[in-house]
Design a protein around this motif. Structure first.
Motif, mmCIF file in Angstrom:
data_model
loop_
_atom_site.group_PDB
_atom_site.id
_atom_site.type_symbol
_atom_site.label_atom_id
_atom_site.label_comp_id
_atom_site.label_asym_id
_atom_site.label_seq_id
_atom_site.Cartn_x
_atom_site.Cartn_y
_atom_site.Cartn_z
ATOM 1 N N GLY A 639 0.814 -1.210 0.000
ATOM 2 C CA GLY A 639 0.000 0.000 0.000
ATOM 3 C C GLY A 639 0.846 1.258 0.000
ATOM 4 N N ARG A 640 1.928 1.249 0.781
ATOM 5 C CA ARG A 640 2.837 2.409 0.792
ATOM 6 C C ARG A 640 3.535 2.563 -0.561
ATOM 7 N N ARG A 641 3.934 1.449 -1.136
ATOM 8 C CA ARG A 641 4.577 1.505 -2.453
ATOM 9 C C ARG A 641 3.620 2.089 -3.486
ATOM 10 N N ILE A 642 2.365 1.638 -3.462
ATOM 11 C CA ILE A 642 1.380 2.125 -4.427
ATOM 12 C C ILE A 642 1.177 3.624 -4.270
ATOM 13 N N TYR A 643 1.070 4.090 -3.021
ATOM 14 C CA TYR A 643 0.863 5.521 -2.799
ATOM 15 C C TYR A 643 2.074 6.325 -3.266
ATOM 16 N N ASP A 644 3.286 5.838 -2.943
ATOM 17 C CA ASP A 644 4.496 6.533 -3.405
ATOM 18 C C ASP A 644 4.510 6.639 -4.928
ATOM 19 N N ASN A 645 4.240 5.530 -5.594
ATOM 20 C CA ASN A 645 4.269 5.528 -7.053
ATOM 21 C C ASN A 645 3.158 6.385 -7.641
ATOM 22 N N LEU A 646 2.040 6.448 -6.936
ATOM 23 C CA LEU A 646 0.948 7.309 -7.396
ATOM 24 C C LEU A 646 1.362 8.774 -7.343
ATOM 25 N N ARG A 647 2.061 9.169 -6.286
ATOM 26 C CA ARG A 647 2.542 10.549 -6.192
ATOM 27 C C ARG A 647 3.571 10.846 -7.286
ATOM 28 N N LYS A 648 4.433 9.858 -7.576
ATOM 29 C CA LYS A 648 5.397 10.044 -8.660
ATOM 30 C C LYS A 648 4.683 10.264 -9.990
ATOM 31 N N GLU A 701 9.474 -0.725 -4.583
ATOM 32 C CA GLU A 701 9.317 0.135 -3.421
ATOM 33 C C GLU A 701 10.610 0.868 -3.071
ATOM 34 N N GLU A 702 10.459 2.005 -2.406
ATOM 35 C CA GLU A 702 11.606 2.748 -1.901
ATOM 36 C C GLU A 702 12.292 1.940 -0.791
ATOM 37 N N ASP A 703 13.587 2.141 -0.641
ATOM 38 C CA ASP A 703 14.356 1.344 0.317
ATOM 39 C C ASP A 703 13.833 1.481 1.744
ATOM 40 N N ALA A 704 13.418 2.660 2.122
ATOM 41 C CA ALA A 704 13.011 2.903 3.509
ATOM 42 C C ALA A 704 11.499 2.932 3.659
ATOM 43 N N VAL A 705 10.795 2.224 2.799
ATOM 44 C CA VAL A 705 9.338 2.336 2.796
ATOM 45 C C VAL A 705 8.722 1.877 4.117
ATOM 46 N N MET A 706 9.356 0.899 4.800
ATOM 47 C CA MET A 706 8.828 0.427 6.078
ATOM 48 C C MET A 706 9.685 0.895 7.254
ATOM 49 N N ARG A 707 10.479 1.911 7.032
ATOM 50 C CA ARG A 707 11.270 2.492 8.119
ATOM 51 C C ARG A 707 10.932 3.962 8.325
ATOM 52 N N ARG A 708 9.769 4.346 7.891
ATOM 53 C CA ARG A 708 9.313 5.717 8.087
ATOM 54 C C ARG A 708 7.904 5.687 8.654
ATOM 55 N N PRO A 709 7.522 6.732 9.378
ATOM 56 C CA PRO A 709 6.182 6.745 9.972
ATOM 57 C C PRO A 709 5.107 6.854 8.899
ATOM 58 N N SER A 775 12.274 7.912 -8.509
ATOM 59 C CA SER A 775 12.521 7.822 -7.076
ATOM 60 C C SER A 775 12.631 9.212 -6.485
ATOM 61 N N PHE A 776 11.990 9.397 -5.305
ATOM 62 C CA PHE A 776 12.125 10.642 -4.570
ATOM 63 C C PHE A 776 13.304 10.581 -3.598
ATOM 64 N N SER A 777 13.628 9.369 -3.140
ATOM 65 C CA SER A 777 14.544 9.240 -2.001
ATOM 66 C C SER A 777 15.951 8.817 -2.388
#
Length: 852
Positions: A639-648, A701-709, A775-777
């Motif tokens: 879900g986080r990956r999908i949202y990140d990619n949607l913003r991209k 997914e971004e590398d830190a996708v599950m290491r951020r709030p 990638s943003f990060s």
């Protein structure tokens, strides 16, 4: 052990005529089932989405204006997004249909004085039902007769341990709530795991306890998808902006060139080219493809819109039984009379005493058990070969069973090892205090046993005592108290934690997600499971505590509580609503009927597909097919990956429209040759649409996708930092391509060659923006190492079409391109490279804001 199947004269049951009359008056014994979502219904639901309606409307307008190419592009992408969504949701509905129990359980009733087996849905109030070991209770009923009966009510209460049932001489009009031992009531959906009995039905269908929970679902409002609302607002703003640009183009063209009809046509072309049709395409395709990707992780998405919320979940509320645990009792500790302790998995079971304890526990269990604790003894014996030297085999004969009694919570089984021998073996198990009575232990020994039981109970274990005896000859004693029992030891049983849970809880913590347990089980058991799973050391609240709290105080207490025990269904709902009132994004997992209201009320309801009930699955938005708690963490990561990619994708869409709009307006403002015609816009859309809807969707997914709030619930999809970053990309691209366009005209290049040079420069700049926004990060070099087959195929297609537009005369004339030389092509590639290098150097200034 079974009751007499011949009903007594006093229990004749209803007459068939009365039963049919009540069935007609009160309805079938079943819950109202929601209509099945057929493919046609799903299509109609998709078509009602405002974003897709805008997309189809844009295509229709192009068709009316005669721009067939642009119309076909829009309509094809609309059809693809509809098709993907329909296929995915139809597949989900088909799997859920297969998960349902399509046949109503059968029920044995007494009518007109005779036993009769009927469909469970035909049971009516007042029916007399005959219940035996292994039966599913068809309706809420009061026990009239019973013998050694225990029922598994975990689907209603969340308690994994069966509860005892005792017949009552009183006949109250109502029926008590489920949960606890020694009640004279049995409930619809419960499983009889021991004994037998006769009960009178008091409530059926929606009037039963399970039915009340189902009915309460209709009163719970589901959460509207936030992302769709944000996208709709973005589309409206973009449409307004496009209309403003279109009107400005008409005015400028008419004032400076005087041909107002051409001005109107050019204004319409510009306005339609700026229609934000990519936004609804991206949202629809991302949700549908996201559901497909999540399904590969054995997670079904019943509503694609739920994917948008997965990445923002801040609290994960989970049931204990069947979710964190395996819903299967296991022996986890053996404790001998001497105080020696054996825990499976820590060391081999070598001492003879432990083997004897396990063997006699097996002897005291039914040969073919339904009771989960007796199944645990059989599983343990098979795993450790307990009793292999004397376990009941074909030559062993079970000659007598002494069942549980309210005054003595123990049972004894008497075995004859060999018919040629007159010696019998007696094995007893039960509550430790009852076994102590059977063994006639003194006060000191009872105190030692009580201390050992308390220590095991503190670990959340259900403790049974085991004893042995021998009996020389028949006749057998009338009571199990008459055997000369010898105490062997204690057996600790527990519903074991799923192996994947501790790692999943740890990953949730690193991702800033608080995990909360909500269970109907006892506080000691709940706390022990929470400790094993690695929960935070938070406060424990019970159902009684919650009843005493006002909503505002409950909201405050939920901030520090990590375990809620002895919770009823309506209290689960209050907890979820309190967390939502505190601004949390709540994901709720569960499998029982008691979980259904809270599953529906949560932002994300996650049901267990294997053990889960129909009611729980229907109330949820996501179903875990493998019942693995760890799968929800996988779904959150996706879900986080999908949202990140949607913003991209959204940022890319915004960025590329800036130079397109600027280059469309530039000639009108300064009286220069028109660069773009509808065919050029159509080709650009062929690049933009698949890139933003397929390439970015396929990004890893971004590398830190599950290491951020988790992102803030109120955070807009399109933040001002993202808008600023997109505008910067678009402005730089426009400046470079416009500079090439103007300089080429000043140097006297033919108009067709200038158009080709400018268009190629724009296309290569757009390709640079694709790489930049992957990638943003991370840096460009790191992003390039990530595989993306879709991107490779699209880039190859773009290069082939660009080459054909120069080399194939028919296509060159269609695009109105002149020939480009090697130095011209070098300029176009250099323009794209310049865009990439400059923006990559500027990316660190935006990186922190874009990741947040």
């Amino acid at each position: 052990m079974n009751i007499d199947h011949t009903p007594s004269e006093s229990i004749r049951g209803l007459s068939e005529a009365v039963a049919q009359a009540r069935l007609k008056a009160e309805g079938f014994n079943e819950l109202p089932r929601p209509d099945r979502r057929t493919p046609l219904r799903i299509v109609l639901e998709v078509l009602r989405e405002p974003m897709l309606a805008l997309l189809l409307g844009g295509g229709f307008i192009y068709l009316v204006l005669g721009d067939l190419k642009e119309a076909l592009i829009l309509l094809v992408f609309a059809s693809m997004s509809v098709l993907i969504t329909v296929v995915q949701e139809t597949r989900t509905e088909r799997v859920l249909e297969a998960l349902r129990d399509l046949t109503s359980p059968r029920a044995l009733v007494i009518r007109d004085g005779a036993r009769k087996r009927i469909a469970g849905r035909e049971v009516v109030r007042g029916d007399i039902v005959v219940l035996s070991e292994g039966d599913r209770v068809p309706a809420d009923a009061m026990l009239l007769q019973g013998r050694d009966m225990q029922a598994d009510e975990s689907l209603l209460t969340g308690e994994s341990v069966p509860v005892r049932k005792l017949a009552s001489g009183d006949h109250p009009a109502g029926i008590a709530r489920p949960g606890g031992d020694d009640l004279p009531y049995v409930y619809s959906g419960a499983l009889i795991v021991r004994g037998s009995g006769i009960a009178e039905v008091r409530a059926t269908g929606p009037r039963s306890e399970i039915g009340k929970i189902g009915q309460s679902l209709y009163m719970v409002e589901t959460e509207p998808p936030r992302l769709q609302a944000q996208t709709a607002r973005l589309v409206r703003l973009s449409a307004i902006g496009g209309a403003v640009v279109s009107v400005a183009a008409v005015v400028l063209y008419g004032v400076f060139r005087g041909r107002w009809l051409d001005a109107v046509l050019n204004g319409i072309t510009i306005g339609m080219s700026m229609l934000p049709e990519e936004f609804p395409v991206v949202l629809t395709v991302f949700m549908a493809m996201g559901a497909w990707r999540i399904s590969r992780a054995r997670v079904l998405t019943r509503r694609a819109a739920a994917i948008e919320t997965l990445g923002s979940a801040t609290v994960l509320c989970t049931d204990k039984t069947g979710t964190l645990t395996q819903n299967r009792m296991s022996i986890v500790e053996l404790r001998l009379r001497s105080g020696d302790v054996f825990r499976p998995g820590e060391a081999p079971m070598s001492p003879v005493g432990f083997r004897e304890l396990a063997t006699y526990g097996l002897f005291a269990s039914a040969p073919e058990p339904f009771d989960p604790m007796e199944k645990a003894f059989h599983d343990f014996a098979q795993a450790h070969r307990a009793g292999h030297e004397g376990e009941p085999g074909p030559e062993w004969k079970l000659v007598r069973t002494y069942g549980l009694r309210p005054e003595l919570l123990a049972m004894t089984q008497l075995w004859q090892p060999d018919e040629r021998k007159v010696a019998f073996v007696a094995a007893a198990k039960g509550a430790p205090e009852a076994i102590a009575i059977l063994c006639r232990l003194d006060a000191a020994e009872r105190t030692a046993i009580r201390q050992a039981v308390d220590a095991m109970a503190d670990e959340g274990l259900r403790v049974l005592g085991v004893a042995k005896a021998s009996h020389a000859e028949s006749p057998w004693p009338e009571s199990q108290r008459d055997f000369q029992f010898e105490f062997i030891g204690l057996v600790g049983l527990a519903d074991p934690l799923r192996p994947s849970v501790p790692a999943a809880v740890s990953e949730c913590r690193s991702a800033g997600i608080r995990v909360v347990m909500i269970t109907g089980d006892y506080p000691v058991t709940a706390r022990a499971i929470a400790r094993q799973a690695g929960f935070d050391d938070g406060e424990l609240l019970t159902g009684e505590d919650i009843d005493r709290l006002q909503d505002s105080e409950l909201t405050r207490r939920t901030r520090t509580a990590s375990v809620f025990a002895r919770i009823m269904p309506e209290q689960k709902l209050r907890i979820v609503q309190a967390l939502k009132a505190d601004g949390q994004i709540v994901a709720m997992t569960g499998d029982g009927v008691n979980d259904a209201p809270s599953l529906k009320a949560a932002h994300i309801g996650v049901a267990m597909g294997g053990r889960g009930t129909d009611v729980a699955r229907e109330a949820s938005s996501i179903v875990l097919l493998d019942d693995d708690f760890g799968s929800i963490v996988t779904a959150i990561r996706l879900g986080r990956r999908i949202y990140d990619n949607l913003r991209k994708a959204m940022g890319f869409i915004f960025a590329v429209h800036v130079p397109i709009a600027g280059l469309a307006l530039l000639p009108l403002v300064f009286g220069l040759p028109i660069i773009f015609s509808p065919i050029h816009i159509a080709f650009l859309e062929m690049i933009i649409d698949p890139v933003c809807s397929l390439v970015f969707e396929a990004e890893t997914e971004e590398d830190a996708v599950m290491r951020r709030p988790p992102r803030q619930p109120a955070e807009p999809l399109f933040s001002w930092w993202l808008i600023g970053w997109s505008l910067l990309q678009g402005a730089l691209t426009f400046a470079l391509v416009a500079g090439i366009f103007v300089i080429a005209l000043q140097r006297g290049m033919p108009e067709d060659e200038v158009r080709a040079l400018s268009f190629f420069s724009l296309v290569f700049a757009i390709i640079s923006l694709i790489f930049l926004n992957r990638s943003f990060s991370t840096s460009l070099i790191t992003a390039l190492r990530r595989p993306n087959a879709t991107l490779a195929w699209i880039l190859l297609t773009i290069i082939i079409i660009l080459g054909l537009s120069l080399l194939w005369p028919w296509l060159s004339s269609l695009f109105r391109f002149g020939p480009l030389h090697l130095d011209d092509l070098t300029v176009t590639v250099a323009a794209g490279f310049a865009v990439l290098v400059i923006l990559e150097l500027l990316k660190p200034l935006w990186r922190v804001r874009l990741r947040s």
